[in-house]
Design an enzyme around this catalytic site. Sequence first.
Site, mmCIF file in Angstrom:
data_model
loop_
_atom_site.group_PDB
_atom_site.id
_atom_site.type_symbol
_atom_site.label_atom_id
_atom_site.label_comp_id
_atom_site.label_asym_id
_atom_site.label_seq_id
_atom_site.Cartn_x
_atom_site.Cartn_y
_atom_site.Cartn_z
ATOM 1 C CB THR A 88 -9.149 -1.941 7.781
ATOM 2 O OG1 THR A 88 -8.208 -1.258 8.587
ATOM 3 C CG2 THR A 88 -8.973 -1.544 6.327
ATOM 4 N NE ARG A 121 0.269 1.835 11.771
ATOM 5 C CZ ARG A 121 -0.684 1.119 11.187
ATOM 6 N NH1 ARG A 121 -1.792 1.681 10.789
ATOM 7 N NH2 ARG A 121 -0.521 -0.168 11.002
ATOM 8 C CB VAL A 122 0.933 6.044 7.125
ATOM 9 C CG1 VAL A 122 0.199 5.554 5.889
ATOM 10 C CG2 VAL A 122 0.664 7.536 7.351
ATOM 11 N N GLY A 123 -0.347 3.006 7.979
ATOM 12 C CA GLY A 123 -0.249 1.568 7.745
ATOM 13 C C GLY A 123 -0.211 1.229 6.269
ATOM 14 C CG ASP A 124 -2.028 -2.422 5.159
ATOM 15 O OD1 ASP A 124 -2.289 -2.054 6.330
ATOM 16 O OD2 ASP A 124 -2.812 -3.102 4.475
ATOM 17 C CB THR A 166 -8.206 -6.047 6.450
ATOM 18 O OG1 THR A 166 -8.262 -5.767 7.856
ATOM 19 C CG2 THR A 166 -8.792 -7.418 6.191
ATOM 20 N N GLY A 167 -5.393 -6.298 7.925
ATOM 21 C CA GLY A 167 -4.481 -7.039 8.788
ATOM 22 C C GLY A 167 -3.448 -6.077 9.353
ATOM 23 N N GLY A 177 -0.754 -3.762 9.402
ATOM 24 C CA GLY A 177 -0.169 -3.017 8.297
ATOM 25 C C GLY A 177 1.340 -3.100 8.206
HETATM 26 N N1 ASP Z 1 -4.299 -2.678 7.864
HETATM 27 C C1 ASP Z 1 -4.765 -1.710 8.832
HETATM 28 C C2 ASP Z 1 -3.596 -0.909 9.343
HETATM 29 O O1 ASP Z 1 -2.576 -1.490 9.648
HETATM 30 C C3 ASP Z 1 -5.487 -2.330 9.959
HETATM 31 C C4 ASP Z 1 -6.624 -3.243 9.561
HETATM 32 O O2 ASP Z 1 -6.601 -3.875 8.535
HETATM 33 O O3 ASP Z 1 -7.583 -3.344 10.304
HETATM 34 O O4 ASP Z 1 -3.727 0.284 9.484
#
Ligand code: ASP
Length: 246
Positions: free
Chosen positions: A159, A187-190, A210-211, A213
């Site tokens: 990300t 799917r939707v992340g953070d 980032t991380g 989600g």
């Molecule tokens: N935070 C992102 C997600 O979960 C992934 C990422 O940070 O690389 O979609």
Amino acid sequence: MTLAIIVHGGAGGWNQSTARKQEAIAACAQAAEAGQAILRQGGSAVDAVEAAVNILEDCPVLDAGRGSYPNAEGNVEMDALIMDGRDLNLGAIAAIQRVRHPISLARRVMLESGHSFLVGAGADAFADDIGFERCSVEELLIDDLHIDEMIPTSAIGDTVGAVALDIHGNVAAATSTGGTANKRAGRVGDSPLVGSGAYADNWTAAVSATGYGEALMRIVISKRVCDFVGTGLSARSGFTSVRSNL
Ligand code: ASP
């Protein structure tokens, strides 16, 4: 007046080969320089983070725009959020398909949609309504994407994001992602969630996260870091406090 821009290429970078990591680092340097050039000319923090993230979205070894991880159906669904610390205005999109620069579409959502957050088919329709440039899914998928690594299901991606402080003392934040590898469609992340994937307000800080989600959204990490900074902690101490509170 201090100017500042910080960019990132995601938490998954450690998973990349040396050549790919070098490409990612070079893209980050180019993105930071582009943002800095805007800030030096008196441009806004929002302009700077958008320009920086556009460059990172073009980098094929980062998980945003071109180079996004495919989902379990082999499709690309991307999420993005941009926030203006002047007035807390924000624009976000989720599960958007066939655009090269999701962060620019998120900015158009902020400025032109009359809403803050558009998803899926509605985001698609908005993009078409405003004549936003579309691309094919093939342009986003990189054939040898991370071919030299094994990608576990739901691997964290690379990300991208940026935060900036402009000459007027305004901050902004932007985050853009293809999400986790092999994610379920829809799917939707953070990343596009305000306060989770990013947050910016002139009275505290600007944060791009980032991380994983599913974990980050539980603690609304970006807003939480801003809140810690609001108590007088430095950004680094604020982040450390969040981590130690988990
Ligand atoms: N935070 C992102 C997600 O979960 C992934 C990422 O940070 O690389 O979609």
